[in-house]
Design an enzyme around this catalytic site. Structure first.
Site, PDB file in Angstrom:
ATOM      1  N   HIS A 188       0.348  12.206   5.957  1.00  0.00           N
ATOM      2  CA  HIS A 188       0.564  10.839   6.440  1.00  0.00           C
ATOM      3  C   HIS A 188       1.952  10.593   7.008  1.00  0.00           C
ATOM      4  CE1 HIS A 188       2.664  10.358   2.599  1.00  0.00           C
ATOM      5  NE2 HIS A 188       3.239   9.310   3.136  1.00  0.00           N
TER       6      HIS A 188
HETATM    7  C1  UD1 Z   1       4.749   4.124   4.070  1.00  0.00           C
HETATM    8  C2  UD1 Z   1       6.182   4.564   3.838  1.00  0.00           C
HETATM    9  C3  UD1 Z   1       6.211   6.033   3.466  1.00  0.00           C
HETATM   10  C4  UD1 Z   1       5.292   6.316   2.296  1.00  0.00           C
HETATM   11  C5  UD1 Z   1       3.906   5.775   2.577  1.00  0.00           C
HETATM   12  C6  UD1 Z   1       3.054   5.915   1.342  1.00  0.00           C
HETATM   13  C7  UD1 Z   1       7.835   3.401   5.234  1.00  0.00           C
HETATM   14  C8  UD1 Z   1       8.748   3.529   6.397  1.00  0.00           C
HETATM   15  N1  UD1 Z   1       6.961   4.412   5.053  1.00  0.00           N
HETATM   16  O1  UD1 Z   1       4.253   4.865   5.183  1.00  0.00           O
HETATM   17  O2  UD1 Z   1       7.530   6.376   3.092  1.00  0.00           O
HETATM   18  O3  UD1 Z   1       5.245   7.701   2.115  1.00  0.00           O
HETATM   19  O4  UD1 Z   1       3.982   4.385   2.914  1.00  0.00           O
HETATM   20  O5  UD1 Z   1       1.695   5.875   1.633  1.00  0.00           O
HETATM   21  O6  UD1 Z   1       7.919   2.447   4.510  1.00  0.00           O
HETATM   22  N2  UD1 Z   1      -2.344   0.985   7.368  1.00  0.00           N
HETATM   23  C9  UD1 Z   1      -3.598   0.478   7.164  1.00  0.00           C
HETATM   24  N3  UD1 Z   1      -3.850  -0.152   5.977  1.00  0.00           N
HETATM   25  C10 UD1 Z   1      -2.932  -0.287   5.000  1.00  0.00           C
HETATM   26  C11 UD1 Z   1      -1.660   0.226   5.230  1.00  0.00           C
HETATM   27  C12 UD1 Z   1      -1.368   0.873   6.419  1.00  0.00           C
HETATM   28  O7  UD1 Z   1      -4.470   0.568   8.015  1.00  0.00           O
HETATM   29  O8  UD1 Z   1      -3.240  -0.857   3.937  1.00  0.00           O
HETATM   30  C13 UD1 Z   1      -2.073   1.694   8.644  1.00  0.00           C
HETATM   31  C14 UD1 Z   1      -1.572   0.760   9.748  1.00  0.00           C
HETATM   32  O9  UD1 Z   1      -2.085   1.221  10.959  1.00  0.00           O
HETATM   33  C15 UD1 Z   1      -0.087   1.001   9.725  1.00  0.00           C
HETATM   34  C16 UD1 Z   1       0.023   2.462   9.335  1.00  0.00           C
HETATM   35  O10 UD1 Z   1      -1.052   2.671   8.446  1.00  0.00           O
HETATM   36  O11 UD1 Z   1       0.539   0.752  10.969  1.00  0.00           O
HETATM   37  C17 UD1 Z   1       1.327   2.819   8.672  1.00  0.00           C
HETATM   38  O12 UD1 Z   1       1.584   1.987   7.549  1.00  0.00           O
HETATM   39  P1  UD1 Z   1       3.079   1.721   7.051  1.00  0.00           P
HETATM   40  O13 UD1 Z   1       3.062   0.938   5.799  1.00  0.00           O
HETATM   41  O14 UD1 Z   1       3.919   1.191   8.167  1.00  0.00           O
HETATM   42  O15 UD1 Z   1       3.655   3.160   6.784  1.00  0.00           O
HETATM   43  P2  UD1 Z   1       3.006   4.375   5.993  1.00  0.00           P
HETATM   44  O16 UD1 Z   1       2.712   5.442   6.973  1.00  0.00           O
HETATM   45  O17 UD1 Z   1       1.925   3.896   5.103  1.00  0.00           O
HETATM   46  N1  UDP Z   2      -2.676   9.023  -3.782  1.00  0.00           N
HETATM   47  C1  UDP Z   2      -3.860   8.415  -4.179  1.00  0.00           C
HETATM   48  N2  UDP Z   2      -4.936   8.486  -3.339  1.00  0.00           N
HETATM   49  C2  UDP Z   2      -4.903   9.142  -2.146  1.00  0.00           C
HETATM   50  C3  UDP Z   2      -3.698   9.769  -1.766  1.00  0.00           C
HETATM   51  C4  UDP Z   2      -2.599   9.682  -2.590  1.00  0.00           C
HETATM   52  O1  UDP Z   2      -3.933   7.830  -5.255  1.00  0.00           O
HETATM   53  O2  UDP Z   2      -5.917   9.152  -1.443  1.00  0.00           O
HETATM   54  C5  UDP Z   2      -1.514   8.925  -4.665  1.00  0.00           C
HETATM   55  C6  UDP Z   2      -0.883  10.249  -5.014  1.00  0.00           C
HETATM   56  O3  UDP Z   2      -1.532  10.821  -6.105  1.00  0.00           O
HETATM   57  C7  UDP Z   2       0.540   9.855  -5.319  1.00  0.00           C
HETATM   58  C8  UDP Z   2       0.774   8.706  -4.376  1.00  0.00           C
HETATM   59  O4  UDP Z   2      -0.495   8.240  -3.975  1.00  0.00           O
HETATM   60  O5  UDP Z   2       0.665   9.360  -6.636  1.00  0.00           O
HETATM   61  C9  UDP Z   2       1.572   9.216  -3.221  1.00  0.00           C
HETATM   62  O6  UDP Z   2       1.501   8.374  -2.188  1.00  0.00           O
HETATM   63  P1  UDP Z   2       1.705   8.821  -0.688  1.00  0.00           P
HETATM   64  O7  UDP Z   2       1.396  10.236  -0.520  1.00  0.00           O
HETATM   65  O8  UDP Z   2       0.973   7.835   0.117  1.00  0.00           O
HETATM   66  O9  UDP Z   2       3.262   8.527  -0.461  1.00  0.00           O
HETATM   67  P2  UDP Z   2       4.611   9.333  -0.754  1.00  0.00           P
HETATM   68  O10 UDP Z   2       4.618   9.761  -2.170  1.00  0.00           O
HETATM   69  O11 UDP Z   2       4.691  10.451   0.224  1.00  0.00           O
HETATM   70  O12 UDP Z   2       5.665   8.315  -0.448  1.00  0.00           O
END
Ligand code: UD1
Ligand code: UDP
Length: 379
Positions: free
Chosen positions: A211
């Site tokens: 992601h």
């Molecule tokens: C964010 C964090 C990242 C973390 C990740 C955990 C920042 C800069 N990044 O990244 O560090 O590892 O969360 O998962 O804060 N979207 C949906 N539904 C949701 C949420 C997101 O569809 O409920 C989609 C949207 O298209 C959105 C994209 O995911 O634009 C990215 O979401 P965003 O929260 O901006 O960043 P993450 O990639 O989730």
């Molecule tokens: N996770 C989850 N379901 C998923 C993918 C990840 O519960 O489908 C959990 C995972 O076990 C971990 C956390 O989400 O505890 C990590 O989140 P993510 O990878 O989105 O973000 P990061 O840790 O890289 O910021």
């Protein structure tokens, strides 16, 4: 009565908040001063399978305040959060703000509280990739330098903070996600039915998550990773890939013609208990997630990290994690290396986990450090 406020917004932050709230509840049963706690959800993650499911499964009380910020560019998203959090802070006047990790929600919380001179405790402080092209690296550095209490999960994080002149504010606490894993691993075994539903046998499948912006937003890298996962799925065992919505969107947008191998099983994001179960049973994890690199290590699952560097260097030093970036050759090599090493056996990282990630009581230590800090303020 002391008033604490926590800011969360993204999936991994709910997982870090859960043990902290448990520590607050435990404290309130026996200790003084009594603590009031308010949770502010920025709304950064909002889909049920990215947010609600974690509150339900981890028994986190609903957030008292949800800012409903949603998705957007970094500036827009962080700016909306900043304005929303500032208003909440002015209204609620907490004694201290707790922030977690390195997302835009973390940064917005830090900025809002620092300007209002509200003390800040940063859980998971001091992590560094030394790669400022990552939005998370910017968020961490800013959050650490704006915080008053730096709660560092590992000795490496402590050292990073020392080098930046922040030693006085730093406490080594252990890793709070380890608390969550320990508390839920048995529950996951009894509640999760995902392996059965997917007809998977433990140690006869691989797990993948992707992601990070650096991978998803570069079509070449994304394609390289997806094709490599296809290749691995074609070998012997299937690959299960719970997919982040960001990645789904990017595949649709940039790689509309790409198709998964039938044994690359892409499924919607799963809840925490299913994820623990999936990780515990996987032969190997392929991931760019920070949280999953650790959880794999805690659960004796070798990891291939699809990034150029990691903040969790202890997992690499202990030979539980190999860094490959999105390079197909390196991913293939790491895969063959692990398969050779595993054979029909298993690996055991437990000693290293104990040595580097604390004792699963990190949340208690975090709260203890916060209360000590407040005591020194009031004398
Ligand atoms: C964010 C964090 C990242 C973390 C990740 C955990 C920042 C800069 N990044 O990244 O560090 O590892 O969360 O998962 O804060 N979207 C949906 N539904 C949701 C949420 C997101 O569809 O409920 C989609 C949207 O298209 C959105 C994209 O995911 O634009 C990215 O979401 P965003 O929260 O901006 O960043 P993450 O990639 O989730
Ligand atoms: N996770 C989850 N379901 C998923 C993918 C990840 O519960 O489908 C959990 C995972 O076990 C971990 C956390 O989400 O505890 C990590 O989140 P993510 O990878 O989105 O973000 P990061 O840790 O890289 O910021």
């Amino acid at each position: 009565m002391m008033k604490l406020m926590s800011i969360v917004g993204a999936r991994p932050q709910f997982i870090k908040l859960a043990p902290f709230l448990q520590a607050v509840a435990d404290h309130n049963r026996t200790g003084s001063p009594r603590l009031e706690h308010l949770t502010v959800h920025t709304g950064q993650h909002y889909d049920a399978d990215m947010s609600d499911i974690f509150f339900e499964e981890l028994e986190i009380p609903p957030a008292e305040i949800n800012l409903g910020v949603g998705s957007g560019s970094h500036g827009l998203q962080t700016g909306k959060m900043l304005a929303g959090i500032e208003q909440v802070l002015l209204q609620e006047k907490p004694d201290l703000l707790v922030i977690f990790g390195d997302t835009n929600s973390t940064l917005a919380g830090a900025l809002a509280a620092a300007k209002l001179q509200i003390p800040i405790a940063h859980v998971e402080a001091g992590l560094r990739s030394f790669n400022r092209r990552m939005p998370e690296e910017i968020n961490r550095i800013a959050a650490d330098h704006l915080s008053d209490i730096l709660l560092a999960p590992t000795a490496t994080a402590v050292e990073n903070l020392r080098r930046e002149g922040l030693a006085d504010k730093t406490t080594l606490t252990g890793d709070i996600m380890y608390d969550t894993v320990r508390r839920n691993i048995r529950l996951a075994a009894s509640k999760s039915t995902l392996l059965r539903q997917l007809q998977l046998t433990p140690h006869a499948y691989y797990l993948a998550t992707v992601h990070r912006a650096e991978n998803t937003d570069d079509p070449q890298k994304l394609l390289a990773i997806l094709n490599e996962l296809n290749k691995i799925a074609a070998h012997q065992y299937p690959v299960v890939f719970p997919i982040h919505p960001r990645t789904t969107n990017r595949i649709k947008m940039s790689l509309p013609d790409w198709a998964p191998h039938p044994q690359l099983r892409i499924i919607p994001p799963v809840g925490y208990l299913d994820m623990l179960q999936l990780t515990q049973g996987a032969r190997l994890a392929f991931t760019d997630s920070g949280g999953l690199q650790k959880e794999a290590f805690f659960l004796n699952c070798p990891c291939v990290t699809l990034r150029e560097e990691t903040e969790w260097v202890e997992t690499v030093a202990a030979k539980g994690n190999v860094i490959t970036g999105a390079d197909p050759k390196k991913i293939e090599q790491a895969f063959l290396h692990w398969e050779h090493q595993l054979g029909d056996g298993r690996v055991d990282f437990s000693e290293s986990v104990r040595q580097h990630f604390g004792n699963g009581q990190t949340a208690k230590q975090v709260l203890h450090t916060i209360l000590n800090f407040q005591n020194t303020l009031s004398v």
